[in-house]
Design a protein around this motif. Structure first.
Motif, PDB file in Angstrom:
ATOM      1  N   THR A 252     -18.287   3.414 -41.404  1.00 22.08           N
ATOM      2  CA  THR A 252     -19.751   3.457 -41.462  1.00 22.08           C
ATOM      3  C   THR A 252     -20.387   2.099 -41.221  1.00 22.08           C
ATOM      4  OG1 THR A 252     -19.672   5.306 -43.013  1.00 22.08           O
ATOM      5  CG2 THR A 252     -21.726   4.060 -42.923  1.00 22.08           C
ATOM      6  N   VAL A 253     -19.891   1.066 -41.890  1.00 22.84           N
ATOM      7  CA  VAL A 253     -20.514  -0.260 -41.851  1.00 22.84           C
ATOM      8  C   VAL A 253     -19.594  -1.224 -41.113  1.00 22.84           C
ATOM      9  CG1 VAL A 253     -21.446  -2.176 -43.191  1.00 22.84           C
ATOM     10  CG2 VAL A 253     -21.697   0.182 -44.023  1.00 22.84           C
ATOM     11  N   PRO A 254     -19.993  -1.654 -39.929  1.00 22.14           N
ATOM     12  CA  PRO A 254     -19.115  -2.547 -39.171  1.00 22.14           C
ATOM     13  C   PRO A 254     -19.329  -4.012 -39.540  1.00 22.14           C
ATOM     14  CG  PRO A 254     -21.028  -2.011 -37.853  1.00 22.14           C
ATOM     15  CD  PRO A 254     -21.184  -1.256 -39.155  1.00 22.14           C
ATOM     16  N   HIS A 255     -18.328  -4.824 -39.222  1.00 21.23           N
ATOM     17  CA  HIS A 255     -18.538  -6.254 -39.058  1.00 21.23           C
ATOM     18  C   HIS A 255     -18.960  -6.370 -37.608  1.00 21.23           C
ATOM     19  CE1 HIS A 255     -18.304 -10.416 -39.954  1.00 21.23           C
ATOM     20  NE2 HIS A 255     -17.348 -10.661 -39.079  1.00 21.23           N
ATOM     21  N   PHE A 256     -20.172  -6.812 -37.316  1.00 21.65           N
ATOM     22  CA  PHE A 256     -20.870  -6.450 -36.093  1.00 21.65           C
ATOM     23  C   PHE A 256     -20.408  -7.173 -34.828  1.00 21.65           C
ATOM     24  CE2 PHE A 256     -23.683  -4.958 -39.386  1.00 21.65           C
ATOM     25  CZ  PHE A 256     -24.199  -3.779 -38.871  1.00 21.65           C
ATOM     26  N   GLU A 257     -19.527  -8.144 -34.932  1.00 16.51           N
ATOM     27  CA  GLU A 257     -19.067  -8.814 -33.717  1.00 16.51           C
ATOM     28  C   GLU A 257     -18.388  -7.793 -32.797  1.00 16.51           C
ATOM     29  OE1 GLU A 257     -16.083 -11.716 -34.773  1.00 16.51           O
ATOM     30  OE2 GLU A 257     -15.397 -10.445 -36.392  1.00 16.51           O
ATOM     31  N   LYS A 258     -18.617  -7.941 -31.514  1.00 16.83           N
ATOM     32  CA  LYS A 258     -17.992  -7.076 -30.511  1.00 16.83           C
ATOM     33  C   LYS A 258     -17.085  -7.936 -29.643  1.00 16.83           C
ATOM     34  CE  LYS A 258     -21.657  -3.600 -29.848  1.00 16.83           C
ATOM     35  NZ  LYS A 258     -22.650  -3.108 -28.853  1.00 16.83           N
ATOM     36  N   MET A 259     -15.784  -7.632 -29.680  1.00 15.01           N
ATOM     37  CA  MET A 259     -14.793  -8.434 -28.978  1.00 15.01           C
ATOM     38  C   MET A 259     -14.351  -7.742 -27.693  1.00 15.01           C
ATOM     39  SD  MET A 259     -14.808 -10.680 -31.366  1.00 15.01           S
ATOM     40  CE  MET A 259     -13.617 -11.823 -30.670  1.00 15.01           C
ATOM     41  N   LEU A 260     -14.142  -8.530 -26.653  1.00  8.63           N
ATOM     42  CA  LEU A 260     -13.657  -7.970 -25.394  1.00  8.63           C
ATOM     43  C   LEU A 260     -12.315  -7.281 -25.577  1.00  8.63           C
ATOM     44  CD1 LEU A 260     -13.671  -7.558 -22.323  1.00  8.63           C
ATOM     45  CD2 LEU A 260     -12.755  -9.888 -22.095  1.00  8.63           C
ATOM     46  N   TYR A 261     -11.392  -7.913 -26.325  1.00  6.60           N
ATOM     47  CA  TYR A 261     -10.050  -7.333 -26.417  1.00  6.60           C
ATOM     48  C   TYR A 261     -10.054  -5.991 -27.126  1.00  6.60           C
ATOM     49  CZ  TYR A 261      -9.945  -9.822 -30.987  1.00  6.60           C
ATOM     50  OH  TYR A 261     -10.226 -10.306 -32.236  1.00  6.60           O
ATOM     51  N   ASP A 262     -10.913  -5.813 -28.136  1.00  3.60           N
ATOM     52  CA  ASP A 262     -11.001  -4.506 -28.796  1.00  3.60           C
ATOM     53  C   ASP A 262     -11.509  -3.447 -27.834  1.00  3.60           C
ATOM     54  OD1 ASP A 262     -10.162  -5.063 -31.479  1.00  3.60           O
ATOM     55  OD2 ASP A 262     -12.056  -6.082 -31.819  1.00  3.60           O
ATOM     56  N   ASN A 263     -12.607  -3.753 -27.147  1.00 10.74           N
ATOM     57  CA  ASN A 263     -13.224  -2.755 -26.288  1.00 10.74           C
ATOM     58  C   ASN A 263     -12.370  -2.433 -25.072  1.00 10.74           C
ATOM     59  OD1 ASN A 263     -16.078  -1.932 -27.292  1.00 10.74           O
ATOM     60  ND2 ASN A 263     -15.903  -4.115 -27.758  1.00 10.74           N
ATOM     61  N   ALA A 264     -11.663  -3.407 -24.556  1.00 11.62           N
ATOM     62  CA  ALA A 264     -10.760  -3.130 -23.442  1.00 11.62           C
ATOM     63  C   ALA A 264      -9.665  -2.166 -23.860  1.00 11.62           C
ATOM     64  CB  ALA A 264     -10.157  -4.438 -22.930  1.00 11.62           C
ATOM     65  N   GLN A 265      -9.055  -2.426 -25.001  1.00 12.80           N
ATOM     66  CA  GLN A 265      -7.968  -1.557 -25.452  1.00 12.80           C
ATOM     67  C   GLN A 265      -8.475  -0.162 -25.799  1.00 12.80           C
ATOM     68  OE1 GLN A 265      -4.756  -3.824 -27.895  1.00 12.80           O
ATOM     69  NE2 GLN A 265      -6.670  -4.926 -28.242  1.00 12.80           N
ATOM     70  N   LEU A 266      -9.662  -0.082 -26.399  1.00 12.88           N
ATOM     71  CA  LEU A 266     -10.193   1.230 -26.774  1.00 12.88           C
ATOM     72  C   LEU A 266     -10.660   2.007 -25.555  1.00 12.88           C
ATOM     73  CD1 LEU A 266     -11.984   0.182 -30.053  1.00 12.88           C
ATOM     74  CD2 LEU A 266     -10.099   1.826 -29.862  1.00 12.88           C
ATOM     75  N   LEU A 267     -11.171   1.339 -24.548  1.00 11.94           N
ATOM     76  CA  LEU A 267     -11.508   2.022 -23.293  1.00 11.94           C
ATOM     77  C   LEU A 267     -10.277   2.740 -22.750  1.00 11.94           C
ATOM     78  CD1 LEU A 267     -12.928   2.723 -20.638  1.00 11.94           C
ATOM     79  CD2 LEU A 267     -12.586   0.331 -19.917  1.00 11.94           C
ATOM     80  N   ARG A 268      -9.157   2.066 -22.730  1.00  2.00           N
ATOM     81  CA  ARG A 268      -7.936   2.674 -22.206  1.00  2.00           C
ATOM     82  C   ARG A 268      -7.499   3.851 -23.079  1.00  2.00           C
ATOM     83  NH1 ARG A 268      -3.219  -1.334 -20.521  1.00  2.00           N
ATOM     84  NH2 ARG A 268      -3.607  -2.095 -22.613  1.00  2.00           N
ATOM     85  N   VAL A 269      -7.610   3.706 -24.405  1.00  4.08           N
ATOM     86  CA  VAL A 269      -7.216   4.784 -25.312  1.00  4.08           C
ATOM     87  C   VAL A 269      -8.049   6.035 -25.064  1.00  4.08           C
ATOM     88  CG1 VAL A 269      -7.299   5.539 -27.722  1.00  4.08           C
ATOM     89  CG2 VAL A 269      -6.234   3.349 -27.144  1.00  4.08           C
ATOM     90  N   TYR A 270      -9.369   5.889 -24.961  1.00  4.87           N
ATOM     91  CA  TYR A 270     -10.220   7.077 -24.781  1.00  4.87           C
ATOM     92  C   TYR A 270     -10.019   7.699 -23.400  1.00  4.87           C
ATOM     93  CZ  TYR A 270     -12.581   6.498 -29.233  1.00  4.87           C
ATOM     94  OH  TYR A 270     -12.854   6.438 -30.586  1.00  4.87           O
ATOM     95  N   ALA A 271      -9.779   6.881 -22.382  1.00  4.31           N
ATOM     96  CA  ALA A 271      -9.468   7.451 -21.064  1.00  4.31           C
ATOM     97  C   ALA A 271      -8.161   8.226 -21.109  1.00  4.31           C
ATOM     98  CB  ALA A 271      -9.396   6.336 -20.020  1.00  4.31           C
TER      99      ALA A 271
END
Length: 659
Positions: free
Chosen positions: A253-272
């Protein structure tokens, strides 16, 4: 002395350029100054998007009293952990060993030759001043005890760094890992363990690959449930896409709001990859929005991708992203505002701080047109708020992860603009980050940094080049990957059979950390194993495969004991166990493109795919393979065993589903 950070290529270091502390960058000159002045070193390590790094900066490093105490008795060194992961890993190991926990900002006191005698993380100003005073007194009056302590710590860490026993990662081992993961699985909210809860990107990839290879429903259930819970929670930006670093609670529910490239890159691949299994609209939407976030919000003018968006906005964490019911009604009107508040879980008491809430989308809106208009209106209003700072530093390893993810998602979801973005980024890295045959770790605004790449830079970028070779058919990416991975094997070879994190000819720190498992991103060993395995599959060479398997075996102990911290090693092991499958699609017509798309969209445990003609010279897998009766054909091999070519989509799916 004066502060010497103004010309740094690190945005994090430049954030401290106006501090009254006489900061300087890590290097021989700083260490020599400590020796010449006969004073200890204050080492402060952090990164630009780190909330508590900012807090300590405001409380202490911008304070004249603290600065005077540091400048009088210490040589002050600032390190960006993302620019120098080798330094960060060495001293984080010491911090964890000495305190039982780690994190950033990291605060260490060192002898002039770099041995730590105190280690900690965030310290409030009063405690920090007490530490500085006590350490200065001890250095002047109890020097031998301090030196002995530093030497003892270094010796103990070096002894503890010895690799464990190599264990081959067999099918039984990966099955046991699924069982172990199930024990810590959060049946209600998804994910593993309690708060704080991090997106388990690499573990999710392993679970999807394990299901693709074995059909294990438990593995798929954990992956699907976790992916949906994260996508619907506050950790995901429901308006603009992209995932925050982690959730401070157990329900996302409550994030630590920083958005990291490495997280989003890996999650993009997971959802695809999840979409390949269940064809769910949610998986496709999250993959698409995350790809757009990476390109739109992290894209740099040079065509690469920036490291992160800050957790804070003008010193307040999350200020850009949270809402109150009154704010929703102000933007949308009374009726739509109340309706949006109910949909997005925005409550009068708030789910965050000061009566504000993060946005969650626990169920799909019934009226999609209405929701899109609401989303557009809220985005427009949010754009008028102050925005978080961006760390524009380009990190080779993380851009490698993004290139792989964008290229794979482009082929799976048929979005050519993502592939174009991946190609542009890769070409920049090849042009600027490869200097005299060696990778550099970072650049800023086109200027490459001095720090050499570490093992995961070579592994993740090498793997990205091999994905681009498959997606574009261009042989130059295969050739570039071969050169980099040959260099990497020479630089990072470890006597255990795995890979050391820093190059053997690099700077020798007080102790050389040897990462045993994966953390927030693939380790040097698992990333190089992935790239070497793909290289072997694409070229038919056995040496690279043997090296990949030996590297994975070096992770076998942590795989068996703590699979949550070896997710990428397990994912690569699944590819080994699956062959990996090699698909060579021969032809240039519509039918051949259909076969290639079938291969890209089939559930996979690490399949490599090439498409072209035998005489093109683009790939060794296409050599000596011809059309079948004048028709496009797909040749499928698993490891070193090949099947008869097929010409129909259903036949290809059947071959790929063979276990």
């Amino acid at each position: 002395m004066t502060n010497r950070l103004a010309d740094s290529l690190s945005p994090y270091l430049r954030q401290h350029a106006d501090n009254p502390v006489d900061w300087q960058e890590w290097g021989p000159a700083a260490l020599q100054e400590a020796a010449d002045r006969d004073v200890p070193i204050l080492l402060s390590v952090g990164y630009a998007a780190c909330h508590w790094c900012h807090v300590m900066a405001h409380e202490s490093f911008e304070d004249a009293q603290v600065a005077a105490a540091i400048n009088a008795s210490f040589v002050a060194i600032k390190v960006d952990r993302e620019e120098r992961p080798d330094i960060d890993a060495a001293y984080m190991t010491a911090t964890t060993a000495m305190t039982g926990q780690g994190g950033w900002p990291m605060t260490c006191l060192l002898t002039p030759d770099g041995k730590p005698f105190f280690a900690g993380t965030y310290l409030p100003k009063p405690q920090f001043l007490q530490l500085l005073s006590a350490a200065a007194h001890a250095w002047d009056n109890q020097r031998e005890e301090v030196l002995t302590s530093g030497k003892h710590i270094a010796t103990q860490l070096a002894e503890a760094a010895t690799r464990g026993t190599a264990i081959a990662i067999t099918g039984d081992v990966t099955a046991a890992a699924v069982t172990t993961l199930r024990r810590s699985y959060d049946e209600r909210h998804g994910g593993f363990g309690g708060a704080p809860k991090f997106p388990p990107s690499m573990v999710l990839e392993f679970l999807l690959r394990h299901h693709a290879r074995t059909g294990d429903r438990n593995a798929l259930t954990m992956a699907e449930h976790t992916c949906e819970a994260m996508a619907r929670g506050g950790i995901y930006d429901q308006l603009a896409g992209g995932f925050a670093r982690y959730a401070v609670d157990g329900s996302w529910t409550v994030p630590h709001f920083e958005k990291m490239l490495y997280d989003n890159a890996q999650l993009l691949r997971v959802y695809a990859h999840l979409w390949r299994v269940d064809q769910s609209p949610l998986a496709a939407r999250i993959a698409s929005e995350t790809a757009q976030f990476i390109i739109r919000d992290l894209g740099t003018t040079e065509g690469c991708f920036a490291s992160a968006l800050d957790a804070d906005t003008e010193g307040v964490e999350g200020a850009t992203y949270v809402w109150s019911p009154d704010e929703l009604r102000e933007v949308l009107g009374a009726e739509d505002g109340s309706r949006a508040a109910a949909l997005l879980e925005v409550t009068p008491d708030g789910t965050f701080e000061r009566g504000t809430s993060t946005l969650q989308l626990l169920q799909d809106p019934e009226d999609e047109t209405w929701w899109e208009s609401v989303r557009a209106a809220l985005l427009a209003r949010r754009a008028r708020r102050p925005q978080p700072a961006r760390d524009d530093k380009v990190v080779t390893s993380w851009n490698g992860l993004a290139i792989s993810a964008l290229a794979e998602a482009a082929m799976i979801l048929r979005e050519t603009s993502w592939l174009d973005a991946a190609v542009t980024a890769a070409d920049f890295l090849l042009d600027r980050h490869v200097v005299d045959g060696r990778l550099r770790r970072t650049s800023l605004a086109g200027r490459v940094g001095a720090a050499y790449g570490v093992a995961d830079d070579y592994g993740n970028f090498g793997a990205a080049l091999l994905v681009l070779h498959q997606a574009t058919g261009e042989s130059r990416y295969l050739a570039a990957a071969q050169e980099l991975l040959t260099t990497a094997q020479d630089l990072f070879a470890d006597e255990s059979g795995g890979f050391r994190d820093a190059a053997a000819d690099g700077e020798q720190l007080f102790f050389t950390p040897r990462g045993a498992g994966d953390n927030a991103e693939p380790s040097g060993t698992s990333s190089l194993a992935e790239a070497l395995l793909a290289l072997s599959a694409l070229t038919g060479g056995t040496t690279a495969r043997d090296r990949a398997e030996t590297g994975l075996a070096a992770m076998g102990e942590i795989v068996s004991q703590a699979p949550r911290f070896a997710g990428w090693g397990l994912a690569v092991a699944e590819a080994v166990l699956a062959g990996p499958a090699q698909v060579a699609v021969v032809g240039e017509d519509r039918a051949s493109r259909g076969l290639a798309r079938t291969a890209w969209t089939a559930p996979s445990a690490g399949t490599v795919i090439v498409h072209g003609t035998p005489d093109s010279g683009s790939s060794p897998l296409l050599a000596d393979r011809s059309l079948v009766g004048g028709r496009a054909a797909a040749y499928v091999c698993h490891g070193f065993v090949c099947r008869m070519p097929v010409t129909e989509r259903d036949e290809l799916l059947a071959e790929l589903a063979t276990r």
